[in-house]
Write a protein that holds these residues in place. Structure first.
Motif, PDB file in Angstrom:
ATOM      1  N   ALA A 157       0.852  -1.179   0.000  1.00  0.00           N
ATOM      2  CA  ALA A 157       0.000   0.000   0.000  1.00  0.00           C
ATOM      3  C   ALA A 157       0.887   1.227   0.000  1.00  0.00           C
ATOM      4  O   ALA A 157       2.023   1.189   0.464  1.00  0.00           O
ATOM      5  N   THR A 158       0.384   2.329  -0.517  1.00  0.00           N
ATOM      6  CA  THR A 158       1.105   3.590  -0.534  1.00  0.00           C
ATOM      7  C   THR A 158       0.279   4.631   0.196  1.00  0.00           C
ATOM      8  O   THR A 158      -0.925   4.716  -0.014  1.00  0.00           O
ATOM      9  N   TYR A 159       0.921   5.400   1.050  1.00  0.00           N
ATOM     10  CA  TYR A 159       0.254   6.460   1.796  1.00  0.00           C
ATOM     11  C   TYR A 159       0.956   7.775   1.543  1.00  0.00           C
ATOM     12  O   TYR A 159       2.171   7.853   1.629  1.00  0.00           O
ATOM     13  N   ASP A 160       0.187   8.801   1.209  1.00  0.00           N
ATOM     14  CA  ASP A 160       0.720  10.156   1.128  1.00  0.00           C
ATOM     15  C   ASP A 160       0.517  10.787   2.496  1.00  0.00           C
ATOM     16  O   ASP A 160      -0.559  10.697   3.075  1.00  0.00           O
ATOM     17  N   THR A 161       1.544  11.418   3.005  1.00  0.00           N
ATOM     18  CA  THR A 161       1.452  12.009   4.329  1.00  0.00           C
ATOM     19  C   THR A 161       2.302  13.263   4.391  1.00  0.00           C
ATOM     20  O   THR A 161       3.130  13.505   3.510  1.00  0.00           O
TER      21      THR A 161
END
Length: 70
Positions: A29-33
């Motif tokens: 999964a990829t998360y932008d933060t």
């Protein structure tokens, strides 16, 4: 303690874990933060953990990256 909650210079601030329930090996999964602090951010580290229920079983951490502008 979270961002903006009584931070003092030199405090370590931890953000909550993001949950990803992969069903097979190799899933990701990829998360932008983002993060900000009125005191500036001196360094950051990324961590990933494997949980069994609410129990942290293993953890991997990136190297500490220092902010050259702080």
């Amino acid at each position: 303690m979270g961002p903006g909650c009584g931070e003092d210079d030199g405090d370590n601030i931890a953000w909550s874990w993001h949950h990803f329930n992969g069903s097979s090996s190799g899933e990701s999964a990829t998360y932008d933060t983002s993060a900000s602090s009125t005191n500036g951010i001196a360094a950051v580290r990324v961590q990933a953990g494997a949980f069994e229920g609410n129990t942290l079983e293993t953890i991997c951490s990136s190297t500490l990256k220092y902010n050259p502008y702080n």
